[in-house]
Design an enzyme around this catalytic site. Structure first.
Site, PDB file in Angstrom:
ATOM      1  N   CYS A   1       0.865  -1.177   0.000  1.00 46.62           N
ATOM      2  CA  CYS A   1       0.000   0.000   0.000  1.00 46.62           C
ATOM      3  C   CYS A   1       0.906   1.232   0.000  1.00 46.62           C
ATOM      4  O   CYS A   1       1.797   1.353   0.844  1.00 46.62           O
ATOM      5  CB  CYS A   1      -0.879  -0.020   1.247  1.00 46.62           C
TER       6      CYS A   1
ATOM      7  N   CYS B   1       0.482   3.144   3.510  1.00 44.74           N
ATOM      8  CA  CYS B   1       0.889   2.639   4.828  1.00 44.74           C
ATOM      9  C   CYS B   1       1.878   1.487   4.787  1.00 44.74           C
ATOM     10  O   CYS B   1       2.322   1.016   5.827  1.00 44.74           O
ATOM     11  CB  CYS B   1      -0.348   2.241   5.642  1.00 44.74           C
TER      12      CYS B   1
ATOM     13  N   CYS C   1      -7.428  -0.786   1.438  1.00 44.17           N
ATOM     14  CA  CYS C   1      -6.420  -1.358   2.329  1.00 44.17           C
ATOM     15  C   CYS C   1      -7.065  -1.551   3.698  1.00 44.17           C
ATOM     16  O   CYS C   1      -7.652  -0.620   4.247  1.00 44.17           O
ATOM     17  CB  CYS C   1      -5.224  -0.406   2.427  1.00 44.17           C
TER      18      CYS C   1
ATOM     19  N   CYS D   1      -5.177   0.897   6.521  1.00 39.68           N
ATOM     20  CA  CYS D   1      -5.302   2.361   6.587  1.00 39.68           C
ATOM     21  C   CYS D   1      -6.567   2.884   5.919  1.00 39.68           C
ATOM     22  O   CYS D   1      -6.821   4.089   5.942  1.00 39.68           O
ATOM     23  CB  CYS D   1      -4.069   3.038   6.004  1.00 39.68           C
TER      24      CYS D   1
ATOM     25  N   CYS E   1      -8.495  -4.822  -9.894  1.00 39.56           N
ATOM     26  CA  CYS E   1      -8.070  -3.747 -10.791  1.00 39.56           C
ATOM     27  C   CYS E   1      -7.626  -2.583  -9.899  1.00 39.56           C
ATOM     28  O   CYS E   1      -8.448  -1.909  -9.282  1.00 39.56           O
ATOM     29  CB  CYS E   1      -9.268  -3.371 -11.658  1.00 39.56           C
TER      30      CYS E   1
HETATM   31 FE    FE Z   1      -2.739   1.063   3.600  1.00 43.73          FE
END
Ligand code: FE
Length: 135
Positions: free
Chosen positions: A49, A52, A98, A101, A121
């Site tokens: 990510c 984070c 995510c 976060c 995607c």
């Molecule tokens: Fe994240």
């Protein structure tokens, strides 16, 4: 085990992310197809990510969907992501976020490769590829 959540204010995110990352990750934006950093990347590694550092996708599940966005057949671990119905823009889609976060990653569709049949995607702007070191 549930992951520890990361909570930050809009101001804090804005300070840490580039304007494009902020628009996609924190305002559910979408980058134009065929423009992102990773749509045609074949390098091996783990995609994190961009907000984070949560480990989200392994390059082994990445495939060329022809859409112009990085596409994966599965997440690294189902607990790393959260999905949510998204009816914005007159479409019926499933948003992928995510789990740590809460940042927007992209959408998941049911036209992926067998056996799972999923196509995650994901915006390049939401990802950071931690490349596998050469042996
Ligand atoms: Fe994240």
């Amino acid at each position: 085990m549930a992951q520890k959540k990361i909570l930050k204010t809009a101001k804090e995110w804005q300070k840490e992310l580039t304007p494009e990352q902020y628009r996609v990750l924190r305002q559910c934006g979408t980058e134009p197809a065929f423009t992102g950093k990773y749509w045609k990347t074949k390098d091996k590694g783990v995609y994190l990510c961009a907000a984070c550092g949560n480990e989200l996708f392994n390059s082994e599940t990445k495939y060329d969907s022809g859409t112009g966005w990085p596409s994966f057949s599965a997440p690294l671990d189902n607990k790393k992501i959260e999905s949510k119905i998204d009816r914005s823009d007159g479409m019926d889609r499933v948003e992928v976020k995510c789990a740590r976060c809460g940042s927007h990653l992209g959408h998941v569709f049911d036209d992926g490769p067998k056996p799972g049949g999923k196509r995650f995607c994901i915006n390049s702007a939401s990802l950071y590829l931690r490349k596998k070191q050469a042996d």
